[in-house]
Motif scaffolding. Structure first.
Motif, PDB file in Angstrom:
ATOM      1  N   ARG B  14       0.843  -1.187   0.000  1.00  0.00           N
ATOM      2  CA  ARG B  14       0.000   0.000   0.000  1.00  0.00           C
ATOM      3  C   ARG B  14       0.872   1.227   0.000  1.00  0.00           C
ATOM      4  O   ARG B  14       1.947   1.241   0.560  1.00  0.00           O
ATOM      5  CB  ARG B  14      -0.867   0.034   1.255  1.00  0.00           C
ATOM      6  CG  ARG B  14      -2.202  -0.555   1.092  1.00  0.00           C
ATOM      7  CD  ARG B  14      -3.119  -0.141   2.231  1.00  0.00           C
ATOM      8  NE  ARG B  14      -2.421   0.021   3.494  1.00  0.00           N
ATOM      9  CZ  ARG B  14      -2.233  -0.963   4.353  1.00  0.00           C
ATOM     10  NH1 ARG B  14      -2.646  -2.162   4.088  1.00  0.00           N
ATOM     11  NH2 ARG B  14      -1.605  -0.742   5.484  1.00  0.00           N
ATOM     12  N   ASP B 114      -8.088   2.933  -3.007  1.00  0.00           N
ATOM     13  CA  ASP B 114      -8.295   1.634  -2.366  1.00  0.00           C
ATOM     14  C   ASP B 114      -6.999   1.058  -1.822  1.00  0.00           C
ATOM     15  O   ASP B 114      -7.022   0.168  -0.990  1.00  0.00           O
ATOM     16  CB  ASP B 114      -8.868   0.628  -3.383  1.00  0.00           C
ATOM     17  CG  ASP B 114     -10.270   1.033  -3.784  1.00  0.00           C
ATOM     18  OD1 ASP B 114     -10.907   1.733  -2.974  1.00  0.00           O
ATOM     19  OD2 ASP B 114     -10.705   0.682  -4.883  1.00  0.00           O
ATOM     20  N   ASP B 115      -5.898   1.551  -2.329  1.00  0.00           N
ATOM     21  CA  ASP B 115      -4.623   0.934  -1.997  1.00  0.00           C
ATOM     22  C   ASP B 115      -3.687   1.934  -1.306  1.00  0.00           C
ATOM     23  O   ASP B 115      -2.487   1.785  -1.338  1.00  0.00           O
ATOM     24  CB  ASP B 115      -3.985   0.435  -3.303  1.00  0.00           C
ATOM     25  CG  ASP B 115      -2.950  -0.634  -3.026  1.00  0.00           C
ATOM     26  OD1 ASP B 115      -3.024  -1.239  -1.940  1.00  0.00           O
ATOM     27  OD2 ASP B 115      -2.062  -0.840  -3.867  1.00  0.00           O
ATOM     28  N   SER B 117      -2.755   4.485   2.094  1.00  0.00           N
ATOM     29  CA  SER B 117      -2.976   4.972   3.456  1.00  0.00           C
ATOM     30  C   SER B 117      -2.594   6.437   3.490  1.00  0.00           C
ATOM     31  O   SER B 117      -1.685   6.846   2.789  1.00  0.00           O
ATOM     32  CB  SER B 117      -2.088   4.228   4.446  1.00  0.00           C
ATOM     33  OG  SER B 117      -2.162   2.859   4.214  1.00  0.00           O
ATOM     34  N   HIS B 145      -7.868   3.567   1.867  1.00  0.00           N
ATOM     35  CA  HIS B 145      -7.775   2.249   2.480  1.00  0.00           C
ATOM     36  C   HIS B 145      -7.650   2.385   3.998  1.00  0.00           C
ATOM     37  O   HIS B 145      -8.308   1.680   4.752  1.00  0.00           O
ATOM     38  CB  HIS B 145      -6.574   1.484   1.920  1.00  0.00           C
ATOM     39  CG  HIS B 145      -6.377   0.168   2.588  1.00  0.00           C
ATOM     40  ND1 HIS B 145      -5.703   0.027   3.770  1.00  0.00           N
ATOM     41  CD2 HIS B 145      -6.793  -1.081   2.243  1.00  0.00           C
ATOM     42  CE1 HIS B 145      -5.695  -1.242   4.132  1.00  0.00           C
ATOM     43  NE2 HIS B 145      -6.355  -1.937   3.226  1.00  0.00           N
ATOM     44  N   SER B 146      -6.785   3.299   4.423  1.00  0.00           N
ATOM     45  CA  SER B 146      -6.631   3.495   5.861  1.00  0.00           C
ATOM     46  C   SER B 146      -6.123   4.905   6.145  1.00  0.00           C
ATOM     47  O   SER B 146      -5.534   5.548   5.277  1.00  0.00           O
ATOM     48  CB  SER B 146      -5.677   2.466   6.455  1.00  0.00           C
ATOM     49  OG  SER B 146      -4.563   2.306   5.617  1.00  0.00           O
ATOM     50  N   ASN B 398       1.181  -0.379  10.534  1.00  0.00           N
ATOM     51  CA  ASN B 398      -0.150  -0.909  10.230  1.00  0.00           C
ATOM     52  C   ASN B 398      -1.045  -1.009  11.463  1.00  0.00           C
ATOM     53  O   ASN B 398      -2.259  -0.918  11.357  1.00  0.00           O
ATOM     54  CB  ASN B 398      -0.018  -2.283   9.575  1.00  0.00           C
ATOM     55  CG  ASN B 398       0.496  -2.159   8.157  1.00  0.00           C
ATOM     56  OD1 ASN B 398       0.478  -1.072   7.594  1.00  0.00           O
ATOM     57  ND2 ASN B 398       0.971  -3.257   7.597  1.00  0.00           N
ATOM     58  N   LEU B 401      -2.834   2.422  12.281  1.00  0.00           N
ATOM     59  CA  LEU B 401      -3.831   2.932  11.339  1.00  0.00           C
ATOM     60  C   LEU B 401      -5.244   2.508  11.724  1.00  0.00           C
ATOM     61  O   LEU B 401      -5.430   1.569  12.488  1.00  0.00           O
ATOM     62  CB  LEU B 401      -3.553   2.370   9.948  1.00  0.00           C
ATOM     63  CG  LEU B 401      -2.289   2.787   9.236  1.00  0.00           C
ATOM     64  CD1 LEU B 401      -2.022   1.834   8.093  1.00  0.00           C
ATOM     65  CD2 LEU B 401      -2.459   4.194   8.718  1.00  0.00           C
ATOM     66  N   THR B 403      -8.286   1.199   9.424  1.00  0.00           N
ATOM     67  CA  THR B 403      -8.615   0.877   8.030  1.00  0.00           C
ATOM     68  C   THR B 403     -10.081   1.182   7.765  1.00  0.00           C
ATOM     69  O   THR B 403     -10.879   1.353   8.684  1.00  0.00           O
ATOM     70  CB  THR B 403      -8.353  -0.596   7.714  1.00  0.00           C
ATOM     71  OG1 THR B 403      -9.238  -1.371   8.529  1.00  0.00           O
ATOM     72  CG2 THR B 403      -6.917  -0.983   7.994  1.00  0.00           C
ATOM     73  N   LYS B 404     -10.372   1.221   6.481  1.00  0.00           N
ATOM     74  CA  LYS B 404     -11.741   1.524   6.089  1.00  0.00           C
ATOM     75  C   LYS B 404     -12.700   0.459   6.610  1.00  0.00           C
ATOM     76  O   LYS B 404     -13.789   0.765   7.081  1.00  0.00           O
ATOM     77  CB  LYS B 404     -11.810   1.607   4.565  1.00  0.00           C
ATOM     78  CG  LYS B 404     -13.132   2.101   4.045  1.00  0.00           C
ATOM     79  CD  LYS B 404     -12.988   2.547   2.608  1.00  0.00           C
ATOM     80  CE  LYS B 404     -14.326   2.975   2.053  1.00  0.00           C
ATOM     81  NZ  LYS B 404     -15.272   1.863   1.963  1.00  0.00           N
ATOM     82  N   GLU B 406     -12.355  -1.326   9.283  1.00  0.00           N
ATOM     83  CA  GLU B 406     -12.565  -1.121  10.722  1.00  0.00           C
ATOM     84  C   GLU B 406     -13.506   0.052  10.967  1.00  0.00           C
ATOM     85  O   GLU B 406     -14.348   0.013  11.854  1.00  0.00           O
ATOM     86  CB  GLU B 406     -11.219  -0.848  11.410  1.00  0.00           C
ATOM     87  CG  GLU B 406     -10.356  -2.077  11.579  1.00  0.00           C
ATOM     88  CD  GLU B 406      -8.982  -1.734  12.108  1.00  0.00           C
ATOM     89  OE1 GLU B 406      -8.495  -2.469  12.963  1.00  0.00           O
ATOM     90  OE2 GLU B 406      -8.382  -0.735  11.652  1.00  0.00           O
ATOM     91  N   TYR B 407     -13.321   1.083  10.158  1.00  0.00           N
ATOM     92  CA  TYR B 407     -14.174   2.262  10.320  1.00  0.00           C
ATOM     93  C   TYR B 407     -15.634   1.896  10.068  1.00  0.00           C
ATOM     94  O   TYR B 407     -16.537   2.325  10.785  1.00  0.00           O
ATOM     95  CB  TYR B 407     -13.725   3.357   9.345  1.00  0.00           C
ATOM     96  CG  TYR B 407     -14.530   4.622   9.403  1.00  0.00           C
ATOM     97  CD1 TYR B 407     -14.292   5.564  10.391  1.00  0.00           C
ATOM     98  CD2 TYR B 407     -15.532   4.878   8.467  1.00  0.00           C
ATOM     99  CE1 TYR B 407     -15.019   6.736  10.454  1.00  0.00           C
ATOM    100  CE2 TYR B 407     -16.271   6.043   8.523  1.00  0.00           C
ATOM    101  CZ  TYR B 407     -16.019   6.979   9.518  1.00  0.00           C
ATOM    102  OH  TYR B 407     -16.744   8.136   9.570  1.00  0.00           O
TER     103      TYR B 407
END
Lengths: 164, 421
Positions: B14, B114-115, B117, B145-146, B398, B401, B403-404, B406-407
């Protein structure tokens, strides 16, 4: 009739009125707010009239990479009421939430412990190189000055010229 | 060669994007984490900072300039700034979105959301609803992504500890003097000590505006020339090491006055950029039609406002006093460490003499048994950004962060838990 009889001297003395301390503080606050401004002039494009009839040439309109349907859809989503808050509203909101905890208000530094230094408001030099503690202030507005010459400039150009 | 690059790009799991949101001077900084040189080569563009604003020019009426597009503008006089930030806080999303759309978009970075952070920095005590809005827009609109959000001081301290030869440093005091304000923040390891965070409401904007004001009053009306006067400030202003002595020198005439400089203003037809006039010609009449302003005590009395805000009527402590005040708000055991590890970041750190003056003033006020050390890198503006690059290369990155995915699962609450803003 009464107005006609008013003497020049009275008029003159009125234009030389002495500002009280509240008015002086107000003027100073105004000056500080001016220092915070991003722009001095008005928006140069404010008077642009976009004519609907005028043909829209692709290269003259600055279009970002994504315009059209996708962006419009997002816009409506994004500019929801809750993101549209001005600074004062945000500050109030924060105070409600945090109370006495450290926050925007408490982070601001208190006034300095050191005495203020005074500079001539015209030429910018320290008054008498701080060897002479009392320097001169303009009777009307309270601005500092260092010499009769600077006082003259001040009265001609600045004293009470920007209204409070 | 080309092939190699593509392969590298694929091997990156990423990409991390680092964006600093702050005022104007603090530009939005964008890079590709894993290898910024790759990014440079691929786009044929050096990594650079982008002004975080939208600009309208007086002479160009058919377009606006977003971010670094202003480089296309030939006539930089009378620029009109649209800023998303007010007093250093993100207020106007409409403008910020234009800038972000431009930076992330095809014409600039061409981010694969999408890829990717993103590390994004925010001011201290950023208002809760702004924090929420930032998270929401990055995740739901741009679909990164994050995301990692932090204060720029967080990145500064990680870079600083990394740079220190003996990595036993426990504390550091981060000074961030930017466009809208100056923050002094004590850090214990990577935790900021909240009660010690102090803000002076003086930044680069006030300095530029003050310079504009006094030059307009004493010499030439330049009130609407913010861009030009900012360049003047960057070219001629310095921090005085002995203020009253310099004042006396500035009062002298002819050759005894080593401070006075003549500055040639740009007219954008023959002179594209303003510059200091050769001191050899000082005193001679300017040739041709060049417009000249003379800078004398202005050169150092303007930056002096950072150290004595009360000079222009701002009733606040100066920078050195704030350092002492901030340290006094921390537990006493930390004081020696904090005095010994003062780091300067932010655009005002570029003013010549800044570091030395800060050292002198803090030294004068600090307890005599404690050592004082001030560091300021050659590029204080990019210093936190470099910290971000380091951080993104770290193996723990990582875990920090959100991530989407998790959000979407836990919502904004997870951001509040994980990010220390």
């Amino acid at each position: 009739m009464a107005e006609k009889r008013e003497s020049i001297r009275i008029k003159d003395s009125q234009s030389r009125r002495v500002l009280d301390s509240a008015a002086r503080r107000r003027r100073q606050r105004k000056a500080l707010e001016a220092l915070e401004a991003d722009n001095f002039q008005d928006d140069p494009h404010a008077d642009l009239r976009m004519s609907k009839k005028a043909p829209k040439f692709e290269e003259t309109i600055d279009t970002g990479p994504q315009v059209g349907r996708k962006k419009k859809k997002r816009r409506s989503d994004i500019f929801k009421e809750r993101f549209r808050k001005n600074f004062a509203a945000l500050l109030e909101e924060e105070q409600m939430m945090t109370g006495d905890l450290p926050g925007y208000q408490t982070a601001c530094v208190p006034p300095s412990h050191f005495p203020e230094r005074h500079f001539c408001s015209v030429c910018g030099y320290p008054c008498k190189f701080h060897t002479f503690p009392s320097n001169y202030t303009c009777v009307q507005c309270g601005s500092r000055y260092c010499s009769v010459r600077c006082l003259g400039t001040h009265q001609d150009t600045r004293c009470l010229k920007w209204t409070a | 060669m080309q092939k190699h690059k593509v392969k590298l790009a694929h091997s990156l799991k990423r990409k991390a994007l680092l964006q600093e949101i702050n005022g104007l001077e603090k530009k939005a900084k964008v890079t590709n984490k894993a290898s910024s040189s790759l990014e440079d080569d691929a786009n044929g563009r050096k990594k650079k900072s982008v002004p975080n604003c939208v600009i309208k020019a007086k002479t160009v009426r058919n377009r606006i300039f977003i971010g670094d597009q202003i480089e296309d503008c030939k006539d930089l006089s009378g620029l009109y700034y649209l800023l998303a930030f007010q007093k250093g806080y993100l207020i106007n999303w409409e403008i910020e979105r234009q800038v972000w759309d431009y930076i992330f978009g095809k014409s600039y970075l061409d981010v694969d959301f999408d890829d990717t952070s993103i590390i994004i920095t925010e001011p201290y005590f950023n208002f809760p609803s702004i924090q929420e809005a930032v998270s929401e827009i990055l995740f739901e609109d741009y679909q990164f992504h994050s995301v990692f959000r932090c204060n720029s001081g967080f990145l500064t301290q990680s870079k600083y500890y990394n740079e220190c030869k003996n990595s036993s440093e426990l504390c550091c005091l981060v000074i961030d003097s930017g466009y809208s304000f100056t923050h002094v923040t004590p850090y214990y390891l990577d935790k900021k000590i909240k009660q010690g965070i102090k803000r002076i409401n003086v930044g680069g904007k006030i300095l530029t505006n003050h310079l504009k004001e006094i030059v307009s009053y004493r010499q030439l009306m330049v009130m609407d020339e913010t861009y030009v006067m900012n360049q003047v400030k960057e070219d001629v202003c310095f921090v005085s090491l002995d203020f009253f002595k310099d004042m006396e020198i500035a009062k002298k005439h002819s050759t005894a006055n080593t401070i006075v400089r003549d500055y040639v203003l740009p007219d954008y037809t023959h002179i594209k950029r303003g510059h200091i006039r050769d001191p050899e010609d000082a005193g001679t009449k300017p040739t041709g039609s060049e417009q000249i302003i003379r800078l004398n005590n202005e050169r150092f009395s303007v930056p002096e406002v950072l150290f004595h805000p009360s000079d222009i009527g701002i009733q606040e402590m100066g920078l050195a006093e704030t350092v002492v005040h901030s340290i006094s708000c921390t537990p006493e055991e930390m004081h020696p460490h904090l005095y010994n590890n003062i780091v300067v970041t932010g655009g005002n750190g570029l003013l010549p003499g800044f570091k030395e003056r800060l050292y002198n003033d803090v030294r004068a006020m600090a307890p005599c048994e404690l050592d004082v050390r001030v560091t300021c890198s050659d590029n204080p503006v990019n210093y936190p950004w470099q910290g971000g690059v380091l951080m993104s290369e770290h193996s723990d990155f990582n875990k920090q962060l959100v991530t989407k995915a998790e959000y979407e699962e836990y919502g904004y609450n997870l951001c509040m838990e994980r990010f220390d803003v």
